[in-house]
Structures are given as C-alpha cells and as structure tokens.
Enzyme design. Structure first.
Site, PDB file in Angstrom:
ATOM      1  N   THR A   1     -17.027  24.940  -8.585  1.00  0.00           N
ATOM      2  CA  THR A   1     -17.964  25.505  -7.592  1.00  0.00           C
ATOM      3  C   THR A   1     -16.816  26.572  -6.793  1.00  0.00           C
ATOM      4  O   THR A   1     -15.840  26.267  -6.515  1.00  0.00           O
ATOM      5  CB  THR A   1     -18.162  24.526  -6.445  1.00  0.00           C
ATOM      6  OG1 THR A   1     -18.985  23.444  -7.398  1.00  0.00           O
ATOM      7  CG2 THR A   1     -19.282  25.020  -5.409  1.00  0.00           C
TER       8      THR A   1
ATOM      9  N   LEU B   1     -14.445  21.054  -2.659  1.00  0.00           N
ATOM     10  CA  LEU B   1     -15.369  21.566  -3.393  1.00  0.00           C
ATOM     11  C   LEU B   1     -14.828  21.313  -4.905  1.00  0.00           C
ATOM     12  O   LEU B   1     -13.726  21.150  -5.300  1.00  0.00           O
ATOM     13  CB  LEU B   1     -15.293  23.305  -3.325  1.00  0.00           C
ATOM     14  CG  LEU B   1     -16.041  23.860  -2.088  1.00  0.00           C
ATOM     15  CD1 LEU B   1     -16.085  25.285  -2.036  1.00  0.00           C
ATOM     16  CD2 LEU B   1     -17.325  23.254  -1.504  1.00  0.00           C
ATOM     17  N   ASP B   2     -15.963  21.194  -5.753  1.00  0.00           N
ATOM     18  CA  ASP B   2     -15.646  20.919  -7.327  1.00  0.00           C
ATOM     19  C   ASP B   2     -14.826  22.174  -7.686  1.00  0.00           C
ATOM     20  O   ASP B   2     -15.086  23.073  -7.225  1.00  0.00           O
ATOM     21  CB  ASP B   2     -16.940  20.624  -8.102  1.00  0.00           C
ATOM     22  CG  ASP B   2     -17.624  19.374  -7.958  1.00  0.00           C
ATOM     23  OD1 ASP B   2     -17.212  18.495  -7.076  1.00  0.00           O
ATOM     24  OD2 ASP B   2     -18.754  19.353  -8.027  1.00  0.00           O
ATOM     25  N   MET B   3     -13.998  21.797  -8.743  1.00  0.00           N
ATOM     26  CA  MET B   3     -13.304  23.020  -9.268  1.00  0.00           C
ATOM     27  C   MET B   3     -14.250  24.073  -9.647  1.00  0.00           C
ATOM     28  O   MET B   3     -13.801  25.197  -9.627  1.00  0.00           O
ATOM     29  CB  MET B   3     -12.476  22.272 -10.422  1.00  0.00           C
ATOM     30  CG  MET B   3     -11.549  23.418 -11.218  1.00  0.00           C
ATOM     31  SD  MET B   3     -10.505  22.905 -12.619  1.00  0.00           S
ATOM     32  CE  MET B   3     -12.079  22.793 -13.834  1.00  0.00           C
TER      33      MET B   3
END
Length: 562
Positions: free
Chosen positions: A413, A409-411
């Site tokens: 998110t 997951l993106d940082m």
C-alpha cells in the site's frame, strides 16, 4: 520404454517448444510456469467432464450452496528418466468423501484404509469421548452444581442478614451505654456494661456457629460434586492421553522423502518449529503428496502450481481457478525438508521491492513527520529486510526519540504515514488512532463494477493462522471491522473507490473488498486475495490529525499514482 505410473498424465498438446524452467518453483510465492498452467488447465477440463465420482463444489446452479465444499488442487510437472514430460495431480484433504481417487496421487499415509490402525484407535477414543459427554450431561452433575451454587447464595444471604441484625444490635448497645452512663450509678453501670458485653460475645458465637453450619452443608455437597468431577476429569485425561498417543503414532506414519533420498516423519519435521507439534491436517495438502509420489517413482520435479476449484469458503477468500501459494503453517516445514537438494527459484520475499523507491517528506516539524510511502516499501523492518520507513526516518532524524512509528501501511500500500519524533508526540498521536479520532481515506481500484454508489461493510476479521499473514472473516472470534465506501469512477472492468476505514484491522480494506460477503471484488494487484499485477492499487490519500503538541488540526492529501 517402461510403463508410466498410473498417476502420470501426458500432455494433450505439444509442449516441446516451451523452455523448461532452470529452477523448481518456490512454492510460497510464484507465478505459474507456462507448463504448469497447461497442466492445470488440462486437470480442470478433467474435473469438468468427470463422471466417475461426485462432489459438490458449488459450481452448478442446482448445487446446494450450504453443503458445497471447494478444494485446493495441485499439479506437478515432472520428467521421467527417459526425458518424457507429464504431470501429476493431487487434492488437499478429501474429495467425494475419500482421500484416494483414480488418477490422483495417493495420500502419503492412508489413515482411512481398512488395514489402518487409525480406525480402531479412533473407535476407542470415540467411546471414551462419548462416556465423557454422558458424564457431563448426567442429571446428578448439574443437580450438584446447582445445589452448591444455591447453598453458597443462601449462606451469603444468611450471613448478610445476620451481620445486618448484629450491626443494629451493636448500635442499640452503644445507645444503651450512653443512656446508662447518664442515669445509672457507677456500680449499676458496670453490671449493665457486663450484660452488654455478654450480648456482644453471644453475637460472635452465633456468627461462628452460623458459618460452621453452612460450611458443613456446602462441604458435604461439594464433596459429592468433587467426586463426580474427578470421574469427568479422569475421562478427559484418558481421552487426551489416547488422542495424543494416536496423533503421535499417526504423524510417525507420514514419512516424507526429499530429492536426496532422506526421510523424515512429521514428528521430526515439526520438532524444529516453535510449536513443536504438527497442526491438524499436516501432510494432507496437495504439494507434499505430489512431491512424495514423484520422489518415490523417480520422476524429476520441474514446476508446480496449486489452484482453488469451487465455491469460496465462508471465512477465507478463495476464488475459483485462481492460483495460490502453499500454506505456511502446515506446508512450510514439510516442504522445507522435501525441497532440500532441489535448485529453487529465488525467494521473492527476500528481495526488497522498495530499495530504489523515494520516500517523500510531505510535512515535518520538531515533533512529527508525514511521509508519502511508496508501494513496495515496508513500514517497519521485516524478518529478512531492514529497509523501511522506520529505518529511513531513523537515519534521517538521528535526534528523534521514542518508537517513531504511530501506525502502519501494508508493504504493497502507498500513501500517507505520520511518524512521531518525540516520545510525547508518539503517545499523543497514538491516542488519536486508538480513539479513532483520525480522519483518513484510501483510494482503491477493484476488479469489477460496483453497482451501489456508496455503502458500508462490517465483516469481523481475524488472522488465518494456517496461512499467515492472510486474514479471514469470523463472526465468532473476529474483531469488529467497519468500512465505508463511495464510488468515484467506473470503467468497463474496474471501479475506483474512496474508502473510509472506521477501524484499523490488518488487511481490512483488502478483505472487505475481496470477500463474497463484502464487495466480492479484489483490489487490483492484490496477490493475497486476488491476482498479482504491477502493484496493489490501494493508496492512503488523505489524513487529518491534531498536532500532538499544539492540537492544531492538520490535513494532508497526496493523489494516487495509478
């Protein structure tokens, strides 16, 4: 008081009560200082009322949208040696078909000036380039290519026909041998066998002659084709040599100052980077122009900001009047040199926003772990920050084997992530993600009212190599990306969505929401494609997978906390 340079603009309002920043703006991640915002608003008002030049930014109803070109503008708040505050302005590339407009700082090097070597050298390259294109399009070239292809096809056909006939004759000879052995005397059989052997030799000789004949034909045509291609390759080599020479000469003219009075040209600056060669357009962005002019005029840089003005491009996401950081591929090496000797704001990218955030375990057994990742925590260690889901799980489960990470997951998110504790489990789980058999959905809050209750977005995505890690839409080279969405709730200014990514491209949901051909509404808090807020309002709420060992279907759900 000495006369100010003609690019120096005084503030039209009293800014004496605004405290100056202690350090200069870190250009790759910043919130504009109040002085920068005032300067930007003043420049924007000038752009609105300008009557001195014409450029189609795509802002008016009667503007042709197909020819509209938005631009990045920059302002640099400066202070002269007498302490007077003002600002400089610049634009990236060209506006109104020129790289120099009154009131804006000039380019570091004006390649378009009548005295520049660029036009003469470019004319020579253009001449060679046209000769190259003409050579490619000449009828003889395509005729010879077609001839070689047709001759090879004819040879293959003739060879296959001959081998087929020879195979039949060989089978007939085998049958004749068997019959002769039954009916002929030994002496007659030996004589007959010799005849059959001679027939076999004749077939081999004919095959050799057939190959030689066709090879001679093909070789003659190929030699003619090679001669034409040699001429084409010579022109291509000459064009490449001239282009490289002009490029190197051009880059040597872009000599950038820093606060210490040191100069470096683009060739020297980019020699220290992995690619060694400056990318096209390096040195033409707003930020380097602004700093160069300030240093040359002995103006002290105070703070800066860059904003987009006009219609968004078809691929990248740029919003009218929104602030953006300087780009990485072109500007980072240049500004790295130019900002030496200036005290800068702290680089936020070196700060770990997930340091004090709890990583909750949602499920665990001997094979896998499911966690609820908080917004701000990296999935895997970054270049400057080691703290991550990976490093924490590695410490918490020291007996784990294999790579642990199955997906990311993106940082920014938050939400559900599954990690494997064994190599066997990792392979089984990764296969599910590759085969897209995993069911997952996200909760997102976007900055606008989505009218349709549900829909889908299929915009192909690729990395924006000029501005990593941002992604852009590209129908030529982009990878397929598919998102389904459903509206959950609408407020006066935002819409809460349930989003179902059918593919797993980087920043897929963020781009599909923000892009004009998608929802055209950035996710709240999206600093890459929208406007920064307390956090990115994107949460991986639901995850359904098969257990990597038992194959039992497992479902997990964690509500979003926004």
């Amino acid at each position: 008081m000495p006369q100010q340079p003609n690019c120096f603009h005084a503030f039209q309002q009293d800014v004496s009560a605004i405290k100056l920043p202690a350090r200069f703006t870190f250009p790759f991640y910043y919130q504009p200082h109040p002085l920068a915002e005032i300067a930007a608003e003043q420049l924007q008002q000038t752009l609105l009322t300008n009557n001195n030049w014409q450029h189609n930014f795509g802002l008016n109803a009667d503007d042709d949208p197909d020819s509209a070109v938005g631009k990045m503008f920059g302002i640099l708040v400066v202070q002269d040696q007498q302490g007077q505050l003002g600002y400089l302005s610049a634009f990236s590339g060209k506006v109104a078909d020129t790289n120099a407009l009154p009131g804006f700082v000039p380019p570091v090097f004006d390649m378009l000036s009548k005295d520049s070597f660029f036009k003469d050298d470019l004319a020579i390259i253009t001449k060679v380039s046209n000769e190259y294109k003409q050579a490619l399009q000449q009828p003889l070239y395509s005729q010879l290519q077609r001839q070689v292809s047709e001759q090879n096809q004819a040879f293959d056909k003739a060879l296959a026909q001959f081998k087929g006939d020879a195979s039949e004759r060989k089978a007939q000879r085998k049958q004749q041998r068997a019959q002769a052995k039954q009916t002929l005397s030994e002496q007659d059989y030996l004589a007959f066998e010799q005849q059959l052997s001679q027939a076999s030799v004749i077939d081999k000789l004919k095959l050799r002659d057939l190959k030689v004949l066709w090879q001679q034909r093909i070789q003659a045509t190929q030699q003619s084709l090679d001669s034409v291609e040699a001429e084409i390759q010579s022109l291509a080599k000459t064009r490449r040599k001239l282009s490289n020479r002009l490029q190197k000469r051009l880059f040597s003219q872009y000599r950038f100052l820093n606060n210490l009075g040191e100069r470096k040209d683009l060739n020297d600056i980019f020699a220290e980077t992995p690619f060694k060669v400056p990318p096209a357009g390096a040195g033409e962005c707003a930020a380097p122009k602004l700093l160069q002019y300030a240093f040359e005029q002995a103006l002290a840089p105070i703070c800066m900001a860059e904003f987009w003005w006009g219609r968004s491009p078809k691929s990248e996401i740029r919003r009218h009047k929104h602030y953006y950081p300087s780009c990485y591929s072109k500007c980072q090496p240049i500004l790295g040199h130019m900002l030496e000797g200036l005290a800068l704001d702290e680089n936020p990218l070196l700060i770990n926003p997930g340091k004090d955030k709890h990583l909750a375990i949602v499920y665990e057994d001997n094979d896998m772990v499911v966690v609820n990742k908080p917004s701000g925590l990296l999935s895997v260690p970054g270049k400057n920050i080691d703290d991550s889901v990976y490093s924490r799980i590695k410490r918490q489960y020291p007996q784990a084997t294999g790579p642990l990470i199955v997906h990311r997951l993106d940082m920014s998110t938050s939400g559900l992530m599954v990690l494997a504790l064994t190599s066997r489990a990792n392979k089984a789980l990764q296969r599910q993600f590759v085969e897209r058999s995993v069911n997952k959905n996200y909760i997102a809050e976007v900055t606008g009212i989505v009218e349709a209750d549900e829909g889908e977005i299929t915009l192909p995505l690729t990395l924006d190599i000029d501005d990593r890690p941002r992604q852009k839409v590209c129908f030529d080279t982009g990878k397929p990306a598919h998102t389904i969405y459903k509206v959950m709730q609408r407020t006066a200014t935002t819409t809460r969505l349930s989003m179902y990514p059918k593919t797993g491209r980087t920043h897929q949901l963020r781009v599909h929401c923000a892009h004009p051909q998608g929802l055209n509404m950035a996710i709240v808090g999206d600093e890459h494609y929208g406007t920064k807020a307390d956090r990115l309002r994107l949460h991986a709420e639901y995850l359904q997978i098969k257990h990597p060992i038992t194959q039992k279907v497992l479902s997990f759900k964690v509500a979003a906390e926004f």
